[in-house]
Design a protein around this motif. Structure first.
Motif, PDB file in Angstrom:
ATOM      1  N   GLY A  45       1.533 -10.015  -1.087  1.00 15.97           N
ATOM      2  CA  GLY A  45       0.326 -10.679  -0.598  1.00 15.97           C
ATOM      3  C   GLY A  45      -0.151 -10.168   0.745  1.00 15.97           C
ATOM      4  O   GLY A  45      -1.301 -10.418   1.131  1.00 15.97           O
ATOM      5  N   MET A  46       0.711  -9.455   1.464  1.00 16.33           N
ATOM      6  CA  MET A  46       0.344  -8.963   2.785  1.00 16.33           C
ATOM      7  C   MET A  46      -0.251  -7.567   2.747  1.00 16.33           C
ATOM      8  O   MET A  46      -0.512  -6.980   3.799  1.00 16.33           O
ATOM      9  CB  MET A  46       1.571  -8.978   3.706  1.00 16.33           C
ATOM     10  N   CYS A  47      -0.436  -6.998   1.564  1.00 12.41           N
ATOM     11  CA  CYS A  47      -0.990  -5.641   1.488  1.00 12.41           C
ATOM     12  C   CYS A  47      -1.991  -5.545   0.337  1.00 12.41           C
ATOM     13  O   CYS A  47      -1.911  -4.639  -0.485  1.00 12.41           O
ATOM     14  CB  CYS A  47       0.119  -4.608   1.335  1.00 12.41           C
ATOM     15  N   LYS A  48      -2.924  -6.492   0.319  1.00 13.10           N
ATOM     16  CA  LYS A  48      -3.928  -6.506  -0.748  1.00 13.10           C
ATOM     17  C   LYS A  48      -5.342  -6.242  -0.237  1.00 13.10           C
ATOM     18  O   LYS A  48      -6.313  -6.494  -0.956  1.00 13.10           O
ATOM     19  CB  LYS A  48      -3.883  -7.839  -1.498  1.00 13.10           C
ATOM     20  N   LYS A  49      -5.463  -5.732   0.993  1.00  9.99           N
ATOM     21  CA  LYS A  49      -6.807  -5.448   1.488  1.00  9.99           C
ATOM     22  C   LYS A  49      -7.421  -4.314   0.666  1.00  9.99           C
ATOM     23  O   LYS A  49      -6.713  -3.441   0.140  1.00  9.99           O
ATOM     24  CB  LYS A  49      -6.778  -5.119   2.970  1.00  9.99           C
ATOM     25  N   THR A  50      -8.730  -4.329   0.563  1.00  4.66           N
ATOM     26  CA  THR A  50      -9.413  -3.370  -0.304  1.00  4.66           C
ATOM     27  C   THR A  50      -9.647  -2.028   0.374  1.00  4.66           C
ATOM     28  O   THR A  50      -9.779  -1.011  -0.305  1.00  4.66           O
ATOM     29  CB  THR A  50     -10.761  -3.946  -0.769  1.00  4.66           C
ATOM     30  N   ILE A  51      -9.707  -2.009   1.697  1.00  8.56           N
ATOM     31  CA  ILE A  51      -9.933  -0.734   2.380  1.00  8.56           C
ATOM     32  C   ILE A  51      -8.667   0.112   2.322  1.00  8.56           C
ATOM     33  O   ILE A  51      -7.556  -0.396   2.179  1.00  8.56           O
ATOM     34  CB  ILE A  51     -10.387  -0.951   3.835  1.00  8.56           C
ATOM     35  N   ASP A  52      -8.855   1.414   2.474  1.00 10.87           N
ATOM     36  CA  ASP A  52      -7.739   2.347   2.316  1.00 10.87           C
ATOM     37  C   ASP A  52      -6.785   2.247   3.499  1.00 10.87           C
ATOM     38  O   ASP A  52      -7.194   1.978   4.639  1.00 10.87           O
ATOM     39  CB  ASP A  52      -8.269   3.770   2.202  1.00 10.87           C
ATOM     40  N   TYR A  53      -5.504   2.440   3.226  1.00 12.77           N
ATOM     41  CA  TYR A  53      -4.475   2.529   4.251  1.00 12.77           C
ATOM     42  C   TYR A  53      -3.364   3.420   3.727  1.00 12.77           C
ATOM     43  O   TYR A  53      -3.283   3.691   2.523  1.00 12.77           O
ATOM     44  CB  TYR A  53      -3.932   1.136   4.617  1.00 12.77           C
ATOM     45  N   ILE A  54      -2.517   3.894   4.615  1.00 11.85           N
ATOM     46  CA  ILE A  54      -1.424   4.768   4.205  1.00 11.85           C
ATOM     47  C   ILE A  54      -0.519   4.018   3.234  1.00 11.85           C
ATOM     48  O   ILE A  54       0.001   2.952   3.556  1.00 11.85           O
ATOM     49  CB  ILE A  54      -0.605   5.248   5.422  1.00 11.85           C
ATOM     50  N   GLY A  55      -0.350   4.563   2.048  1.00  8.73           N
ATOM     51  CA  GLY A  55       0.528   3.964   1.054  1.00  8.73           C
ATOM     52  C   GLY A  55      -0.167   3.081   0.047  1.00  8.73           C
ATOM     53  O   GLY A  55       0.475   2.595  -0.901  1.00  8.73           O
ATOM     54  N   LYS A  56      -1.471   2.849   0.212  1.00  5.67           N
ATOM     55  CA  LYS A  56      -2.173   1.910  -0.681  1.00  5.67           C
ATOM     56  C   LYS A  56      -2.086   2.328  -2.155  1.00  5.67           C
ATOM     57  O   LYS A  56      -1.799   1.501  -3.034  1.00  5.67           O
ATOM     58  CB  LYS A  56      -3.643   1.778  -0.273  1.00  5.67           C
ATOM     59  N   THR A  57      -2.320   3.591  -2.429  1.00  6.15           N
ATOM     60  CA  THR A  57      -2.293   4.049  -3.823  1.00  6.15           C
ATOM     61  C   THR A  57      -0.920   3.811  -4.450  1.00  6.15           C
ATOM     62  O   THR A  57      -0.814   3.332  -5.594  1.00  6.15           O
ATOM     63  CB  THR A  57      -2.649   5.541  -3.902  1.00  6.15           C
ATOM     64  N   ALA A  58       0.130   4.127  -3.697  1.00  8.63           N
ATOM     65  CA  ALA A  58       1.490   3.951  -4.221  1.00  8.63           C
ATOM     66  C   ALA A  58       1.819   2.478  -4.430  1.00  8.63           C
ATOM     67  O   ALA A  58       2.456   2.108  -5.431  1.00  8.63           O
ATOM     68  CB  ALA A  58       2.495   4.593  -3.276  1.00  8.63           C
ATOM     69  N   VAL A  59       1.386   1.614  -3.513  1.00  5.01           N
ATOM     70  CA  VAL A  59       1.649   0.174  -3.652  1.00  5.01           C
ATOM     71  C   VAL A  59       0.907  -0.379  -4.854  1.00  5.01           C
ATOM     72  O   VAL A  59       1.453  -1.175  -5.645  1.00  5.01           O
ATOM     73  CB  VAL A  59       1.258  -0.576  -2.360  1.00  5.01           C
ATOM     74  N   ASP A  60      -0.349   0.029  -5.023  1.00  2.00           N
ATOM     75  CA  ASP A  60      -1.114  -0.448  -6.180  1.00  2.00           C
ATOM     76  C   ASP A  60      -0.444  -0.019  -7.482  1.00  2.00           C
ATOM     77  O   ASP A  60      -0.392  -0.790  -8.454  1.00  2.00           O
ATOM     78  CB  ASP A  60      -2.541   0.097  -6.120  1.00  2.00           C
ATOM     79  N   GLN A  61       0.084   1.197  -7.492  1.00  4.27           N
ATOM     80  CA  GLN A  61       0.766   1.684  -8.702  1.00  4.27           C
ATOM     81  C   GLN A  61       2.051   0.904  -8.957  1.00  4.27           C
ATOM     82  O   GLN A  61       2.333   0.516 -10.099  1.00  4.27           O
ATOM     83  CB  GLN A  61       1.074   3.175  -8.553  1.00  4.27           C
ATOM     84  N   ARG A  62       2.831   0.651  -7.899  1.00  9.13           N
ATOM     85  CA  ARG A  62       4.069  -0.117  -8.074  1.00  9.13           C
ATOM     86  C   ARG A  62       3.765  -1.536  -8.528  1.00  9.13           C
ATOM     87  O   ARG A  62       4.504  -2.120  -9.324  1.00  9.13           O
ATOM     88  CB  ARG A  62       4.864  -0.128  -6.767  1.00  9.13           C
ATOM     89  N   ALA A  93       8.354  -4.325  -9.996  1.00  9.75           N
ATOM     90  CA  ALA A  93       9.431  -3.979  -9.075  1.00  9.75           C
ATOM     91  C   ALA A  93      10.694  -3.586  -9.820  1.00  9.75           C
ATOM     92  O   ALA A  93      10.992  -4.120 -10.887  1.00  9.75           O
ATOM     93  CB  ALA A  93       9.733  -5.158  -8.149  1.00  9.75           C
ATOM     94  N   LYS A  94      11.442  -2.649  -9.240  1.00  9.14           N
ATOM     95  CA  LYS A  94      12.733  -2.259  -9.807  1.00  9.14           C
ATOM     96  C   LYS A  94      13.798  -3.308  -9.492  1.00  9.14           C
ATOM     97  O   LYS A  94      14.745  -3.508 -10.249  1.00  9.14           O
ATOM     98  CB  LYS A  94      13.143  -0.902  -9.254  1.00  9.14           C
ATOM     99  N   ALA A  95      13.679  -3.936  -8.338  1.00 11.20           N
ATOM    100  CA  ALA A  95      14.571  -5.017  -7.926  1.00 11.20           C
ATOM    101  C   ALA A  95      13.786  -5.884  -6.962  1.00 11.20           C
ATOM    102  O   ALA A  95      12.793  -5.432  -6.379  1.00 11.20           O
ATOM    103  CB  ALA A  95      15.832  -4.476  -7.254  1.00 11.20           C
ATOM    104  N   ARG A  96      14.222  -7.107  -6.790  1.00  9.01           N
ATOM    105  CA  ARG A  96      13.498  -7.990  -5.866  1.00  9.01           C
ATOM    106  C   ARG A  96      14.476  -8.710  -4.949  1.00  9.01           C
ATOM    107  O   ARG A  96      15.603  -9.004  -5.323  1.00  9.01           O
ATOM    108  CB  ARG A  96      12.644  -9.005  -6.637  1.00  9.01           C
ATOM    109  N   VAL A  97      13.977  -9.015  -3.761  1.00 11.57           N
ATOM    110  CA  VAL A  97      14.802  -9.701  -2.782  1.00 11.57           C
ATOM    111  C   VAL A  97      15.023 -11.152  -3.205  1.00 11.57           C
ATOM    112  O   VAL A  97      14.133 -11.775  -3.793  1.00 11.57           O
ATOM    113  CB  VAL A  97      14.148  -9.619  -1.384  1.00 11.57           C
TER     114      VAL A  97
END
Length: 800
Positions: free
Chosen positions: A687-704, A709-713
């Protein structure tokens, strides 16, 4: 060997020991066919040639273990690839225990081994003697057997690596000393040598004992220090036929193996001997230091007890060869903070041969791809404060680090040397209150208060248990002060401050002045580089708060991504002190100290006030789950402010209390739950990385997010109040390992031992599991979310 240096090479590797040879091999394997290696003398002529060359896979973390497992695989297949015999002998290793605490220690190692996929089994003293008949087992309580460990021939491994590198186009230049490293605008441009100049894009410092000196040529820091390291060699003795397992008698500070029909008996004595770096000059080629039987004698007596056959054995020599050690006992790998394109693979702390294969692969990966193959944050050279690079501190610390190799890994164990390098502004007040200190990035920080004696080392219930309980209860029922002054602080100023931070931060940094933001700092893979808290002070001014030991790393990261933005970045860490005032009485205390306006600050907001007449900036947030503020002030004013807060009823609390409360709240931390293998999806912070503007890692996070998730906390609460988990323990469900713990503590507000961790199952909430603590199983239950105040009502409650 080639006769003349090329005018240009993509990468120049400096040093022809195991790290240099492995790095060159892997660079060539990754397609860098024009990489070259420079060796001042001959290959392996520094420390590699006299290595005892043990390859033991298990280390204290999953990825360091994974790295050595790679070494094992590499060494076992190099001969087939190159035709060069590497002397790989896989006869296993045997770790014995002669004290109850050592037995607990080795059983914890066995548990870790199972978590990391390594074959390890507890055996009796009688079974240990079957594997090592020459051993006296009268005082042995038990042992752990690891059948997959082995050893190699150091020079032969390096020869095979070099052959493999040359087959792919790489070149090696012996008798070619480096005399200078060229840089421009903070970037590597070339290397000056005794044979001419080579222009290049990157330099890998793998110069062993001399790496600190070489790094200095680029005005960079590589804190390491050589110490004497001893092992005894005997002529053949009766009872040794063929190869035997490596025997570890760490209670006696010894490692033992066969050698050409005789014995090799090495030691990591409790306090080593530092070497004046001036002794190890350029003529030190295949060199050894003088025998020192007086220093070795206590270890010799231990060896005679363990191996009675030594009494009549004929000694070949007492080998005294230098090894390099870092301030914390872990090597340095990765890019320097000071110079782009300058990489380290050094400070191997006597585990060069075991680590070299995997470490060289990861260093090459870092050079080629910009990051290691998996998270190795614990080896990042940027973890060391500049103060550690001073020779007087290195000379004091390195001998102790040598001795810690075989110490029992007690929780809370502290180093004794090179202390008090950096003191908090409130250091005198804390020591007067009985603070027991720990050292982080050179800073002395309170672990807990009210101590009358140094803490006893134990795997059981610690003697500070009640002290920490009082601190937690003070924050829970009244008010406590947590000192966050050592946290790094970075001022981001300029007209592009918002645009820059929107790009480098996953969270929304476009909030109005007066706002506080917690955000992930991600890389292009969508995994964590850091996590920070930011205050927006003005439209063109943010203040970032980063981890205590992350200031050099994070400032480097931000600086390297600021190109093209009109911003300035300033390290203001020591200009400001930070006190966290937390607890239900915080609101009353704010009024009593003349700062009632603090109570008007909204949650995740920041505003100015005056405490005892001194200006502060307070942000309403909580790392411990109780209502309060983190109060920033000028360093010179913190004493007056602290006195006012304590007179009004607040009491100091240390890091142990903070960790306990953090874990109860399920808050993740860098280096524990968060690292460069983990995305916000795994950490349940999507929920802390859902902004629509581009940021470093956004594409990878959207894909994941789409993949899942492979594992969760998760949170794990244990039923048995006497259980003492320490971290990294495997979590079992129906006899199968499904995950592991990360941070552990006793949860004083819930009255149970508690842990954060990761599991590889869907829908873990409420699942009954078992936790393996030193091969004893403890029942517990998984939770998704915090164990204490899951809705966060206490810390969000309006202050009045």
């Amino acid at each position: 060997m080639p006769k003349s240096l090329p005018s240009h090479a993509s990468v120049v590797v400096i040093g022809g020991g195991i790290m240099g040879c492995s790095t060159l091999y892997h660079l060539a394997k990754m397609g860098v066919s024009d990489a070259i290696l420079l060796e001042r003398n001959k290959l392996t002529s520094g420390t590699t040639w006299h290595s005892a060359a043990q390859v033991r896979a298990l280390r204290h973390s999953r990825n360091l273990t994974r790295m050595i497992q790679y070494s094992v695989d590499l060494y076992s297949q190099l001969e087939q690839e190159t035709g060069q015999n590497v002397g790989w002998i896989q006869k296993g290793s045997l770790s014995i225990a002669t004290t109850p605490d050592r037995l607990t220690h080795v059983k914890r190692q066995e548990s870790l081994a199972h978590a990391y996929g390594i074959d390890a089994t507890s055996i009796s003293a009688a079974e240990a003697k079957e594997r090592w008949p020459l051993m006296n087992t009268d005082d042995v309580l038990g042992a752990v057997w690891s059948p997959d460990d082995g050893r190699v021939s150091p020079s032969d491994v390096c020869a095979a690596l070099i052959k493999g590198a040359k087959n792919r186009g790489a070149k090696v230049f012996e008798n070619t000393g480096v005399t200078g490293i060229l840089t421009k605008n903070g970037k590597i441009t070339g290397v000056e040598t005794s044979q001419g100049t080579v222009m290049c894009d990157a330099v890998a410092i793998c110069a062993g004992l001399w790496s600190r000196e070489v790094a200095g040529m680029a005005k960079a820091e590589a804190p390491l220090q050589p110490c004497e390291h001893f092992y005894l060699l005997t002529k053949p003795i009766d009872g040794i036929t063929g190869n035997m397992p490596t025997l570890s008698d760490h209670d006696s500070h010894l490692y033992i193996r066969d050698d050409s029909g005789g014995l090799l008996v090495g030691c990591f004595e409790p306090m080593g001997k530092a070497i004046d770096p001036a002794i190890l000059d350029e003529s030190f080629e295949f060199g050894l230091l003088a025998e020192d039987w007086d220093h070795f004698e206590p270890m010799m007596m231990n060896a005679l007890h363990r191996l009675p056959a030594l009494e009549t054995a004929e000694v070949k020599m007492l080998l005294n060869g230098p090894e390099s050690f870092t301030p914390d006992g872990t090597f340095m790998l990765g890019e320097a903070s000071e110079t782009k394109g300058l990489f380290y693979g050094c400070g191997m702390n006597s585990v060069g041969m075991a680590s070299g294969g995997g470490a060289g692969m990861n260093l090459a990966h870092c050079i080629v791809h910009g990051h290691t193959a998996y998270d190795l944050g614990e080896t990042d050279a940027k973890r060391f404060a500049p103060v550690y690079n001073r020779i007087e501190h290195l000379m004091a610390r390195a001998p102790e680090i040598l001795g810690t190799h075989y110490e029992i890994a007690y929780p809370g164990r502290q180093l004794k040397t090179a202390r008090d390098l950096k003191r908090l502004p409130l250091d005198a007040q804390y020591r007067k209150a009985g603070a027991v200190m720990t050292q982080t990035y050179g800073w002395e920080r309170p672990q807990y208060f009210g101590a009358s004696n140094p803490p006893a080392m134990t795997f059981g219930k610690p003697d500070w248990f009640e002290n920490v309980k009082l601190e937690v209860m003070a924050a829970h029922e009244k008010a406590a002060i947590f000192d966050a002054s050592p946290f790094g602080k970075i001022e981001v100023q300029g007209p592009d401050a918002e645009a820059f931070l929107q790009y480098v931060c996953a969270g929304n940094m476009g909030k109005a002045p007066g706002s506080v933001m917690y955000t992930a700092i991600l890389n292009s893979r969508g995994t964590y580089e850091s996590d920070i808290t930011a205050q927006r002070i003005a439209p063109d001014h943010y203040r970032l708060f980063v981890g205590t030991n992350a200031i050099k790393r994070d400032l480097s990261w931000f600086t390297r991504h600021s190109e093209g933005y009109d911003v300035t970045l300033t390290d203001s860490t020591e200009d400001y002190a930070v006190l966290g005032l937390m607890g239900p009485e915080a609101a009353r205390i704010a009024r009593d100290v003349g700062a009632p306006e603090l109570n008007d600050i909204g949650y995740f907001k920041v505003g100015p006030a005056h405490i005892a007449g001194k200006h502060v900036r307070a942000m309403r947030m909580s790392y411990v789950g109780e209502a309060g503020w983190e109060i920033t002030c000028k360093t010179e004013n913190v004493g007056v402010i602290y006195d006012a807060l304590t007179k009004a009823g607040a009491t100091p609390a240390g890091l142990f209390a903070q960790t306990s409360m953090r874990v109860e709240k399920g808050f993740c931390a860098m280096g524990h739950e968060l690292d460069s293998d983990t995305t916000p999806i795994e950490a349940r912070m999507d929920g802390m990385c859902k902004k629509t503007i581009d940021y470093i890692g956004k594409t990878a996070v959207d894909q994941r997010r789409e993949e899942g998730a492979k594992a969760r906390v998760i949170t794990l609460v244990l039923e048995d109040e006497t259980a003492v988990p320490l971290g990294h323990e495997p979590i079992y469900l129906n006899g199968d390992i499904i995950g592991h713990t990360t941070t552990t503590a006793f949860g004083y507000r819930i009255g149970k031992p508690i842990a954060l961790g990761y599991v590889h199952i869907d829908q873990p909430d409420g699942i009954a599991v078992e936790l393996d603590i030193a091969r004893e199983m403890y029942k517990g239950r998984l939770m998704v979310g915090p164990a204490f105040d899951p809705k966060g009502e206490r810390m969000r409650k309006a202050q009045r």
